[in-house]
Design an enzyme around this catalytic site. Structure first.
Site: not given
Length: 564
Positions: A359, A381-382, A403, A470
């Site tokens: 992250q 990520q993130d 994500d 998701r």
């Protein structure tokens, strides 16, 4: 990471605490029928916990119970802030991630206190049981955000493995979450929701828009960029943008070559007034082209800041903090925005930590009524943490892998490009991971007239699975409408988080999309998935989802009221 914090509460908070401890129920309770605590609490998400909070012999109406619970939430927040502050002071040599998680919790609990003070002031200033639409939307946003703040604190401490060793914080966190949830539920059922405005497909866009040619080159003369009308600016502090105007309080210039007022963005932000008059106009920070290697924070005191760059990939703010290097997800952001009314125009924000670091946030946004226009957010990520409150993004680019648009704001993306990049081997791409934890929160991610695409590195790979999203949390809510979805998206469309978690409680929707990845015939068969009907779409428009028709015109940024 060093830990140095101070907790303080204003006199106004103390006043509210004393008033509501003595007078738990408002005099407006006679406006509707009195009900028992049991009957009132049955409307909440946790009836038994709700009933434990209210004296058994109490009698009020729903509005009185709602005010009582919000007041009780305020006292809980103040107590928890003191507990966190004491925990920080008593643990001076914590690992960096645990120390960072506690600092995050302190910031979040202080914001929660602010939000509750504002909510109570609104509820007590109205003698009617139905708030005006704008005030009702604002209070629901604030109460939704306090639930998010509490969950973020819990997630951060769990991620840092701190709660396993310091269980003294666990019970207050869990009980606070329950209390904030029942307060939100009681408010939602007490102040009757307004009818949705009937803005649907084909509604005209706002005509207010900063012309691209005005942002391509910002020459300075007499201390002001050429696009500021000097006569108007001196007379009534209005900045002319094309045929429209934006109210401005001041303009400062950031340039690395020393020709401006500042050489660092953070110094320009520090120069902005604290708690400025919301009607006094924007404090405009023009950031000249260059690569700014700094971490920029727009804190809660810095309201109505407009940051204008020379364009995507011209003005670049870059950093590389990550969970892999000991930062919390929350505090890994290169640009963190909390101050209400922030407007960002024409710049790029990067987190260059890379996919192996986990992250790593480029932008974290928790600013109510905030706007980004023609900006780019780059990470893995993130990438973009749409943490909380009401947000709007127009003609922006977002790059990431896992994500990469996540959080629990009420947020609308319009006319933007969402690019999946090449992740680590064995990873799949998730465009969204929405974090709604409570069915009464007014939060979710609405993606309208955007393009869902593969970045060049992913397009060359051709093997990675990619999904529209998701469910990060139990009531995750995301919709794609009138968007182009390219062939990189798996035919099932959406990915589970873990087993059957949230599959029946989430709300995922698609309407009127196009492109090779838009075929819904093989989509997931979850109870929470919707091939949306037209009458469902209006709930997720700028007008209804973020009340953008109220606050976006002041930004001069183009928006479409409905589906366009």
């Amino acid at each position: 990471m060093s830990v140095s914090t101070t907790t303080h509460f204003s006199a106004s908070i103390v006043f509210v605490l004393f008033v509501f401890v003595l007078l738990p129920f408002s005099s407006s309770q006679n406006l509707t029928q009195s009900v028992t605590p049991e009957k009132a609490c049955n409307l909440t998400t946790n009836p038994s916990f709700c009933k434990s909070l209210i004296p058994s012999r109490a009698r009020s109406n729903l509005y009185g119970y709602g005010r009582y619970l919000v007041n009780k939430s305020l006292r809980q927040s103040a107590t928890f802030s003191s507990l966190i502050d004491g925990t920080i002071r008593g643990n001076a040599s914590l690992p960096s991630q645990a120390a960072g998680a506690l600092v995050d919790c302190l910031l979040l609990s202080q914001l929660t206190t602010d939000f509750l003070v504002s909510s109570l002031a609104t509820l007590e200033s109205n003698d009617t049981t139905k708030l005006p639409d704008a005030q009702g939307d604002k209070v629901q946003t604030l109460l939704s955000a306090i639930v998010t703040n509490q969950q973020t604190c819990l997630d951060g401490l769990t991620q840092a493995n701190f709660l396993k060793r310091k269980n003294a914080l666990y019970a207050p966190l869990v009980n606070g979450t329950k209390l904030y949830s029942v307060s939100l539920a009681m408010f939602t059922h007490s102040w009757v929701p307004k009818k949705k405005k009937t803005k649907t497909a084909g509604d005209a866009a706002s005509k207010t828009r900063p012309g691209r040619e005005l942002l391509d080159r910002l020459d300075y003369e007499d201390g002001l960029p050429y696009w500021v009308n000097r006569d108007i600016f001196r007379m009534n502090r209005r900045m002319a943008l094309e045929e429209d105007s934006v109210l401005v309080s001041d303009v400062v210039y950031v340039a690395q070559d020393g020709t401006g007022n500042f050489t660092a963005i953070g110094d320009a932000v520090a120069a902005a007034p604290n708690i400025s008059d919301p009607n006094g106009g924007y404090f405009v920070i023009y950031v000249a082209a260059g690569v700014y290697r700094e971490y920029v924070s727009i804190d809660k005191r810095k309201k109505n800041i407009m940051m204008v760059g020379d364009g995507i990939n011209q003005t670049i703010i870059t950093g590389n903090r990550s969970v892999g290097d000991g930062w919390t997800t929350f505090n890994s952001a290169t640009l963190a925005v909390v101050g209400q009314g922030f407007v960002g125009i024409g710049f790029t924000v990067q987190n260059t930590a890379g996919p192996a670091k986990g992250q790593a946030v480029a932008v974290r946004n928790g600013a109510d009524t905030s706007t980004f226009y023609q900006c780019s957010f780059e990470g893995y990520q993130d990438t973009l943490y749409t943490h909380s409150m009401r947000q709007f993004y127009r003609e922006c680019d977002v790059y990431g892998t896992v994500d990469f648009i996540f959080g629990n704001a009420a947020v609308v993306f319009q006319d933007s490009n969402l690019y999946a990049r090449l992740p680590l081997p064995g990873q799949a791409n998730m465009f969204t991971a929405q974090g709604r934890t409570d069915p009464n929160q007014n939060t979710g991610t609405s993606i309208i007239n955007c393009s869902v695409l593969a970045a060049p590195d992913l397009a060359a790979d051709g093997k990675t699975q990619s999904y529209l999203g998701r469910p990060w949390k139990e009531y995750s809510r995301t919709v794609y409408m009138h968007s182009f979805i390219d062939g990189l998206i798996d035919p099932t469309g959406w990915s589970p988080w873990s087993g059957d978690f949230a599959l029946s409680t989430l709300y995922y929707g698609e309407y009127g999309n196009r492109g090779p990845g838009s075929d819904t015939s093989k989509r997931v068969q979850w109870l929470g998935y919707h091939a949306m009907a037209l009458n469902e779409t209006s709930n997720f428009t700028v007008v209804n989802f973020v009340q953008g028709d109220v606050w976006l015109p002041a930004t001069s940024v183009t928006f479409s009221a409905g589906l366009d």
